[in-house]
Structure formats: C-alpha cells, structure tokens
Motif scaffolding. Sequence first.
Motif, PDB file in Angstrom:
ATOM      1  N   GLY A  38     -11.110  13.122   4.723  1.00 38.20           N
ATOM      2  CA  GLY A  38      -9.858  13.750   4.298  1.00 38.20           C
ATOM      3  C   GLY A  38      -9.551  13.446   2.845  1.00 38.20           C
ATOM      4  O   GLY A  38      -9.103  14.318   2.095  1.00 38.20           O
ATOM      5  N   ILE A  39      -9.812  12.209   2.438  1.00 33.44           N
ATOM      6  CA  ILE A  39      -9.601  11.819   1.040  1.00 33.44           C
ATOM      7  C   ILE A  39     -10.571  12.568   0.132  1.00 33.44           C
ATOM      8  O   ILE A  39     -10.187  13.046  -0.940  1.00 33.44           O
ATOM      9  CB  ILE A  39      -9.748  10.290   0.871  1.00 33.44           C
ATOM     10  CG1 ILE A  39      -8.573   9.581   1.542  1.00 33.44           C
ATOM     11  CG2 ILE A  39      -9.835   9.907  -0.608  1.00 33.44           C
ATOM     12  CD1 ILE A  39      -8.736   8.075   1.656  1.00 33.44           C
ATOM     13  N   THR A  85      -1.325  11.884  -5.663  1.00 36.42           N
ATOM     14  CA  THR A  85      -1.650  10.570  -6.228  1.00 36.42           C
ATOM     15  C   THR A  85      -1.512   9.437  -5.219  1.00 36.42           C
ATOM     16  O   THR A  85      -1.719   8.284  -5.559  1.00 36.42           O
ATOM     17  CB  THR A  85      -0.743  10.276  -7.438  1.00 36.42           C
ATOM     18  OG1 THR A  85       0.630  10.323  -7.028  1.00 36.42           O
ATOM     19  CG2 THR A  85      -0.984  11.256  -8.559  1.00 36.42           C
ATOM     20  N   PHE A  86      -1.204   9.767  -3.958  1.00 34.93           N
ATOM     21  CA  PHE A  86      -0.961   8.741  -2.954  1.00 34.93           C
ATOM     22  C   PHE A  86      -2.158   7.817  -2.761  1.00 34.93           C
ATOM     23  O   PHE A  86      -1.992   6.609  -2.593  1.00 34.93           O
ATOM     24  CB  PHE A  86      -0.555   9.380  -1.627  1.00 34.93           C
ATOM     25  CG  PHE A  86      -0.116   8.376  -0.602  1.00 34.93           C
ATOM     26  CD1 PHE A  86       1.090   7.727  -0.742  1.00 34.93           C
ATOM     27  CD2 PHE A  86      -0.921   8.074   0.483  1.00 34.93           C
ATOM     28  CE1 PHE A  86       1.498   6.792   0.196  1.00 34.93           C
ATOM     29  CE2 PHE A  86      -0.517   7.140   1.418  1.00 34.93           C
ATOM     30  CZ  PHE A  86       0.691   6.502   1.275  1.00 34.93           C
ATOM     31  N   GLN A  90      -2.567   3.626  -2.612  1.00 32.39           N
ATOM     32  CA  GLN A  90      -3.200   2.902  -1.513  1.00 32.39           C
ATOM     33  C   GLN A  90      -4.278   1.967  -2.032  1.00 32.39           C
ATOM     34  O   GLN A  90      -4.493   0.896  -1.476  1.00 32.39           O
ATOM     35  CB  GLN A  90      -3.800   3.874  -0.505  1.00 32.39           C
ATOM     36  CG  GLN A  90      -2.776   4.566   0.363  1.00 32.39           C
ATOM     37  CD  GLN A  90      -3.435   5.477   1.383  1.00 32.39           C
ATOM     38  OE1 GLN A  90      -4.392   6.176   1.071  1.00 32.39           O
ATOM     39  NE2 GLN A  90      -2.908   5.477   2.597  1.00 32.39           N
ATOM     40  N   ALA A  91      -4.959   2.363  -3.086  1.00 33.90           N
ATOM     41  CA  ALA A  91      -6.036   1.548  -3.655  1.00 33.90           C
ATOM     42  C   ALA A  91      -5.499   0.332  -4.402  1.00 33.90           C
ATOM     43  O   ALA A  91      -6.228  -0.627  -4.627  1.00 33.90           O
ATOM     44  CB  ALA A  91      -6.897   2.398  -4.588  1.00 33.90           C
ATOM     45  N   LEU A  97       5.018   2.685  -4.825  1.00 30.28           N
ATOM     46  CA  LEU A  97       5.599   3.975  -5.184  1.00 30.28           C
ATOM     47  C   LEU A  97       7.063   3.966  -4.785  1.00 30.28           C
ATOM     48  O   LEU A  97       7.398   3.644  -3.649  1.00 30.28           O
ATOM     49  CB  LEU A  97       4.875   5.110  -4.469  1.00 30.28           C
ATOM     50  CG  LEU A  97       5.472   6.497  -4.631  1.00 30.28           C
ATOM     51  CD1 LEU A  97       5.402   6.941  -6.093  1.00 30.28           C
ATOM     52  CD2 LEU A  97       4.760   7.492  -3.744  1.00 30.28           C
ATOM     53  N   HIS A  98       7.919   4.296  -5.725  1.00 33.61           N
ATOM     54  CA  HIS A  98       9.355   4.355  -5.450  1.00 33.61           C
ATOM     55  C   HIS A  98       9.881   5.685  -5.957  1.00 33.61           C
ATOM     56  O   HIS A  98       9.720   6.011  -7.130  1.00 33.61           O
ATOM     57  CB  HIS A  98      10.084   3.205  -6.138  1.00 33.61           C
ATOM     58  CG  HIS A  98      11.568   3.264  -5.968  1.00 33.61           C
ATOM     59  ND1 HIS A  98      12.185   2.919  -4.787  1.00 33.61           N
ATOM     60  CD2 HIS A  98      12.546   3.644  -6.810  1.00 33.61           C
ATOM     61  CE1 HIS A  98      13.480   3.083  -4.931  1.00 33.61           C
ATOM     62  NE2 HIS A  98      13.729   3.524  -6.145  1.00 33.61           N
TER      63      HIS A  98
END
Length: 107
Positions: A38-39, A85-86, A90-91, A97-98
């Motif tokens: 998926g990525i 950019t999620f 995660q990496a 992220l806010h």
Amino acid sequence: MGFSKLIQKSLEKKIFPSVVSDDRKVIRAMKSSAENIGIIVAEGERLTTLINDVLDLAKIESGKMDWKMEALDVHELIERSTAATFSLFQAKPDVKLHKDIEDGLPE
C-alpha cells in the motif's frame, strides 16, 4: 505503478485469502506485506504527481500554462497533504504531526 497495483491486487484477491494459518508470525507478515505494498502504491502515486507538478512548473516558466481559477477547500488540501506525507511521519517517531485548523475557513 502498474506492477505494484497488480501485485497488490493479487495479494488481496488471490494469495492472502488462500492462506490458512493460525501462526501469528504468518498473519503479521501478511498484514505487514499488505501495508508495505500500500505504501509502495501510495508513494508511486505521490511521485507521479510530483513529476506532473515539475512538468507544470516548466510550462509556467515557459509561459505555456493555461490557468483555470477555481475555489479550493483548505481542509481538503490539508487532508490530502497529510495523507501524502503520513509515511514520512511514521518513519520518524520523534516527529509528531499536529493539525490545528479553524472551522469555516473561506475557499
């Protein structure tokens, strides 16, 4: 892009449904593989968009871009940007992220 989507479809429709296992490692590996493909698909789409954006910039610089003005939903733009950019967040677990977006922003 085409090959990664074919692999994703084969995994989801043919391979994973035929695997019968109670082994947690196998189940975890299948889930991880599905997430990873998926990525790959998402990043391929992101890179395709990036290439198209670079080509658009070249058109703008050469004066060959046709402009079409239209309203833009700021919330949708931020959601798409966040989704694109999620994987980067995660990496980097130390980077959070806010999002703090006011309601009712104009288009």
